[in-house]
Structures are given as structure tokens and as C-alpha cells.
Scaffold this motif. Structure first.
Motif, PDB file in Angstrom:
ATOM      1  N   VAL A  95     -45.752  17.551  55.392  1.00 37.88           N
ATOM      2  CA  VAL A  95     -45.439  18.461  56.499  1.00 37.88           C
ATOM      3  C   VAL A  95     -46.563  19.481  56.661  1.00 37.88           C
ATOM      4  O   VAL A  95     -47.010  19.778  57.781  1.00 37.88           O
ATOM      5  N   ALA A  96     -47.038  19.996  55.530  1.00 38.89           N
ATOM      6  CA  ALA A  96     -48.120  20.987  55.578  1.00 38.89           C
ATOM      7  C   ALA A  96     -49.374  20.406  56.209  1.00 38.89           C
ATOM      8  O   ALA A  96     -50.019  21.056  57.037  1.00 38.89           O
ATOM      9  N   ALA A  97     -49.729  19.190  55.819  1.00 31.75           N
ATOM     10  CA  ALA A  97     -50.922  18.550  56.357  1.00 31.75           C
ATOM     11  C   ALA A  97     -50.805  18.379  57.870  1.00 31.75           C
ATOM     12  O   ALA A  97     -51.775  18.618  58.608  1.00 31.75           O
ATOM     13  N   ASP A  98     -49.627  17.994  58.331  1.00 39.15           N
ATOM     14  CA  ASP A  98     -49.427  17.816  59.773  1.00 39.15           C
ATOM     15  C   ASP A  98     -49.568  19.141  60.508  1.00 39.15           C
ATOM     16  O   ASP A  98     -50.211  19.217  61.566  1.00 39.15           O
ATOM     17  N   LEU A  99     -49.004  20.205  59.948  1.00 41.33           N
ATOM     18  CA  LEU A  99     -49.106  21.520  60.581  1.00 41.33           C
ATOM     19  C   LEU A  99     -50.548  22.007  60.613  1.00 41.33           C
ATOM     20  O   LEU A  99     -51.008  22.589  61.597  1.00 41.33           O
ATOM     21  N   MET A 100     -51.270  21.757  59.528  1.00 43.23           N
ATOM     22  CA  MET A 100     -52.676  22.160  59.485  1.00 43.23           C
ATOM     23  C   MET A 100     -53.495  21.400  60.521  1.00 43.23           C
ATOM     24  O   MET A 100     -54.395  21.965  61.159  1.00 43.23           O
ATOM     25  N   LYS A 101     -53.169  20.134  60.709  1.00 38.03           N
ATOM     26  CA  LYS A 101     -53.878  19.339  61.723  1.00 38.03           C
ATOM     27  C   LYS A 101     -53.538  19.804  63.137  1.00 38.03           C
ATOM     28  O   LYS A 101     -54.318  19.606  64.073  1.00 38.03           O
ATOM     29  N   GLN A 102     -52.360  20.439  63.281  1.00 35.75           N
ATOM     30  CA  GLN A 102     -51.966  21.012  64.570  1.00 35.75           C
ATOM     31  C   GLN A 102     -52.574  22.412  64.757  1.00 35.75           C
ATOM     32  O   GLN A 102     -52.378  23.042  65.794  1.00 35.75           O
ATOM     33  N   HIS A 103     -53.257  22.893  63.701  1.00 35.38           N
ATOM     34  CA  HIS A 103     -53.953  24.199  63.737  1.00 35.38           C
ATOM     35  C   HIS A 103     -52.998  25.375  63.936  1.00 35.38           C
ATOM     36  O   HIS A 103     -53.322  26.319  64.665  1.00 35.38           O
ATOM     37  N   VAL A 104     -51.829  25.317  63.261  1.00 29.69           N
ATOM     38  CA  VAL A 104     -50.974  26.504  63.293  1.00 29.69           C
ATOM     39  C   VAL A 104     -51.711  27.632  62.572  1.00 29.69           C
ATOM     40  O   VAL A 104     -52.538  27.392  61.683  1.00 29.69           O
ATOM     41  N   ALA A 105     -51.399  28.866  62.931  1.00 34.33           N
ATOM     42  CA  ALA A 105     -52.135  30.010  62.381  1.00 34.33           C
ATOM     43  C   ALA A 105     -51.886  30.194  60.893  1.00 34.33           C
ATOM     44  O   ALA A 105     -52.767  30.665  60.159  1.00 34.33           O
ATOM     45  N   GLY A 106     -50.675  29.846  60.438  1.00 30.52           N
ATOM     46  CA  GLY A 106     -50.373  30.042  59.028  1.00 30.52           C
ATOM     47  C   GLY A 106     -49.149  29.281  58.592  1.00 30.52           C
ATOM     48  O   GLY A 106     -48.289  28.926  59.406  1.00 30.52           O
ATOM     49  N   ILE A 107     -49.075  29.010  57.283  1.00 30.85           N
ATOM     50  CA  ILE A 107     -47.847  28.491  56.679  1.00 30.85           C
ATOM     51  C   ILE A 107     -47.496  29.373  55.495  1.00 30.85           C
ATOM     52  O   ILE A 107     -48.373  29.907  54.815  1.00 30.85           O
ATOM     53  N   PHE A 108     -46.210  29.524  55.263  1.00 33.31           N
ATOM     54  CA  PHE A 108     -45.699  30.250  54.107  1.00 33.31           C
ATOM     55  C   PHE A 108     -45.153  29.223  53.123  1.00 33.31           C
ATOM     56  O   PHE A 108     -44.342  28.369  53.512  1.00 33.31           O
ATOM     57  N   THR A 109     -45.586  29.292  51.870  1.00 28.47           N
ATOM     58  CA  THR A 109     -45.222  28.274  50.898  1.00 28.47           C
ATOM     59  C   THR A 109     -44.912  28.887  49.540  1.00 28.47           C
ATOM     60  O   THR A 109     -45.470  29.923  49.166  1.00 28.47           O
ATOM     61  N   ASP A 110     -44.023  28.223  48.796  1.00 31.25           N
ATOM     62  CA  ASP A 110     -43.714  28.664  47.435  1.00 31.25           C
ATOM     63  C   ASP A 110     -44.759  28.173  46.432  1.00 31.25           C
ATOM     64  O   ASP A 110     -44.758  28.616  45.289  1.00 31.25           O
ATOM     65  N   ASP A 111     -45.618  27.229  46.855  1.00 28.24           N
ATOM     66  CA  ASP A 111     -46.618  26.660  45.941  1.00 28.24           C
ATOM     67  C   ASP A 111     -47.984  26.665  46.621  1.00 28.24           C
ATOM     68  O   ASP A 111     -48.444  25.657  47.156  1.00 28.24           O
ATOM     69  N   PHE A 112     -48.629  27.820  46.602  1.00 34.96           N
ATOM     70  CA  PHE A 112     -49.877  27.963  47.355  1.00 34.96           C
ATOM     71  C   PHE A 112     -51.000  27.102  46.779  1.00 34.96           C
ATOM     72  O   PHE A 112     -51.870  26.634  47.522  1.00 34.96           O
ATOM     73  N   GLU A 113     -51.001  26.854  45.478  1.00 37.12           N
ATOM     74  CA  GLU A 113     -52.085  26.054  44.895  1.00 37.12           C
ATOM     75  C   GLU A 113     -52.022  24.614  45.405  1.00 37.12           C
ATOM     76  O   GLU A 113     -53.061  24.013  45.720  1.00 37.12           O
ATOM     77  N   MET A 114     -50.827  24.055  45.500  1.00 38.75           N
ATOM     78  CA  MET A 114     -50.684  22.713  46.052  1.00 38.75           C
ATOM     79  C   MET A 114     -51.130  22.687  47.513  1.00 38.75           C
ATOM     80  O   MET A 114     -51.835  21.774  47.952  1.00 38.75           O
ATOM     81  N   MET A 115     -50.759  23.710  48.271  1.00 40.31           N
ATOM     82  CA  MET A 115     -51.107  23.732  49.687  1.00 40.31           C
ATOM     83  C   MET A 115     -52.598  23.972  49.910  1.00 40.31           C
ATOM     84  O   MET A 115     -53.174  23.477  50.885  1.00 40.31           O
ATOM     85  N   MET A 116     -53.243  24.688  49.015  1.00 43.97           N
ATOM     86  CA  MET A 116     -54.697  24.852  49.118  1.00 43.97           C
ATOM     87  C   MET A 116     -55.404  23.523  48.849  1.00 43.97           C
ATOM     88  O   MET A 116     -56.446  23.240  49.447  1.00 43.97           O
ATOM     89  N   GLN A 117     -54.836  22.703  47.976  1.00 42.73           N
ATOM     90  CA  GLN A 117     -55.385  21.362  47.732  1.00 42.73           C
ATOM     91  C   GLN A 117     -55.243  20.506  48.999  1.00 42.73           C
ATOM     92  O   GLN A 117     -56.174  19.762  49.367  1.00 42.73           O
ATOM     93  N   VAL A 118     -54.090  20.606  49.659  1.00 36.65           N
ATOM     94  CA  VAL A 118     -53.891  19.878  50.917  1.00 36.65           C
ATOM     95  C   VAL A 118     -54.904  20.324  51.954  1.00 36.65           C
ATOM     96  O   VAL A 118     -55.524  19.497  52.642  1.00 36.65           O
ATOM     97  N   LYS A 119     -55.118  21.606  52.049  1.00 39.90           N
ATOM     98  CA  LYS A 119     -56.065  22.150  53.012  1.00 39.90           C
ATOM     99  C   LYS A 119     -57.478  21.649  52.715  1.00 39.90           C
ATOM    100  O   LYS A 119     -58.231  21.296  53.642  1.00 39.90           O
TER     101      LYS A 119
END
Length: 230
Positions: free
Chosen positions: A201-225
Motif C-alpha cells: 500500500v505504501a509503495a502504491d501511495l508513493m508512486k501516486q506522489h502523496v505528500a506524506g504517509i504516517f506509519t508505525d514502522d518508519f524504517e520499513m517504509m524508508m526501505q520501500v521508499k
């Protein structure tokens, strides 16, 4: 230039630390967090403290409403890691001069703490911060009060409901964007999504260029980014 998605630690780093704990915030700051989201209430003696719920039951060894305790009384209770409930002053001292985007949520949708806007604004403005703070709330009148105090700050309305005519709403209420629990494709506005813990879900949102996501696991999401960037 295409917008990149800012990854916010939702209440710090709940995947590894108690939510809204100084330990979680400190770890995140030392490990490349881009943004920190946190929640503010007022004690009985009008001291801003950081906790999500109006009650301390879920996240501490105590019980009762935050507003029923003085700050000194509240400090006797402990989070799961034995930290006391942090004050806004402690948090601001931690983030002073750090390169991080802050999102301060005023928790006024259930209890409207008298004067919380002016108290919080004064403390934030007295702190040396590298980036302007994003102020958010589910309670739109709170944001309107903030606008009267400091009209040039960034204000975002939180909602878990679909928003009709979002661009018109943002313009009418002088907001800088919306913080949504859902993605509304194609919005011509700043849109940040909560709470995103699924990497797909995060990867899809990032590809849609949303301004931000709020996550409980920022390290995992930084890897996705990073994977998307490569």
C-alpha cells in the motif's frame, strides 16, 4: 519537480517502542526519520503532554483522564518502558535544531481543552526548529482558533470520511492540506495518509506522489521508499 512522499513516524516508532515515548522519538531522530507525528493534550494544570488517548489506561500503568491529573500527578504513571508520560516541553527540547518535519496533532475532537491552542503555539514558536510545524486536528474549530493566533502556519484537517469538493474545502478554510485515512485519487491538494503499515500500500501511495504517509514502522517504509527511488 515531482513530489516525493515524506515518511512520518506515527506516534514515534510504535513497531519497536511504546507509542509517543521519548525513547521512540529519540531513536527515530537518530536513524533518519523524515517526519514525526505526535499528539497533545492538556493536564488539569494546563501543561501540554504527549499521548494519543484522552485517558491514560491503554498506554500506562494508571487510569483516568489526562485532564483530571496535574502534571506532577501524571508523572507518577509509567509507559511500558518505564518512562513517564512526556511533556511537550521535553519533546521540543529533543527536536530542537533537528532536521525533521513535525506534525503536531491537537487532540481536541473529544475534549476541547480551553486555551490549548495559545499554549502550544507559544511553546512551538519559542523553540528553534528547522522546519515549520504542521498542525492538525479532527476538530476544525481548533484549527480556526490556531489560525487567529498564527495565520501563517500550516494547518491540516484530519478525517476518516470521504471529503466532497476537497479543494473547495481547503481554500474556504485556509488549510494547507488534508490528512486522510484513505487515498482520494487525483486530489489537487496536499494529501497525507494514515496509518500505512502495509509496504505494498505504501509503495502504491508513493508512486501516486502523496505528500506524506504516517506509519508505525518508519524504517520499513524508508526501505520501500528507497526501493522505489532505485
Amino acid at each position: 519537480m515531482t513530489m516525493t512522499t515524506t515518511v512520518f513516524g506515527h506516534r514515534g516508532y510504535p513497531a519497536r517502542f511504546p507509542e509517543n515515548s521519548l525513547a521512540g522519538f529519540s531513536y527515530a531522530l537518530d536513524h533518519g526519520i523524515e517526519g514525526l507525528e505526535f499528539d497533545v493534550h492538556l493536564t488539569k494544570d494546563r501543561v501540554p503532554v504527549i499521548m494519543h488517548d484522552e485517558r491514560i489506561d491503554r498506554t500506562t500503568d494508571g487510569s483516568g483522564l489526562i485532564e483530571s491529573y496535574t502534571y506532577a500527578q501524571l508523572r507518577h504513571f509509567r509507559l511500558a518502558n518505564q518512562e513517564p508520560i512526556p511533556s511537550l516541553a521535553e519533546f521540543l527540547a529533543l527536536v530542537t535544531d533537528r532536521d525533521v518535519q513535525l506534525n503536531l496533532e491537537l487532540k481536541t475532537d473529544k475534549i476541547q481543552y480551553s486555551g490549548i491552542e495559545a499554549i502550544v503555539m507559544q511553546m512551538v514558536h519559542a523553540t528553534s526548529l528547522r522546519r515549520p510545524v504542521i498542525f492538525s486536528s479532527f476538530h476544525l474549530p481548533t484549527l480556526k482558533t490556531c489560525q487567529q493566533i498564527a495565520p501563517n502556519e500550516s494547518y491540516c484537517w484530519l478525517t476518516d470520511k470521504p471529503v466532497a469538493q476537497p479543494a473547495m474545502l481547503v481554500a474556504k478554510e485556509h488549510l494547507s492540506g488534508l490528512h486522510l485515512s484513505h487515498f482520494q485519487s487525483g486530489l489537487p491538494i496536499t494529501e497525507r495518509i494514515w496509518t500505512v503499515d502495509n509496504p505494498t500500500v505504501a509503495a502504491d501511495l508513493m508512486k501516486q506522489h502523496v505528500a506524506g504517509i504516517f506509519t508505525d514502522d518508519f524504517e520499513m517504509m524508508m526501505q520501500v521508499k528507497q526501493q522505489i527511488a532505485n
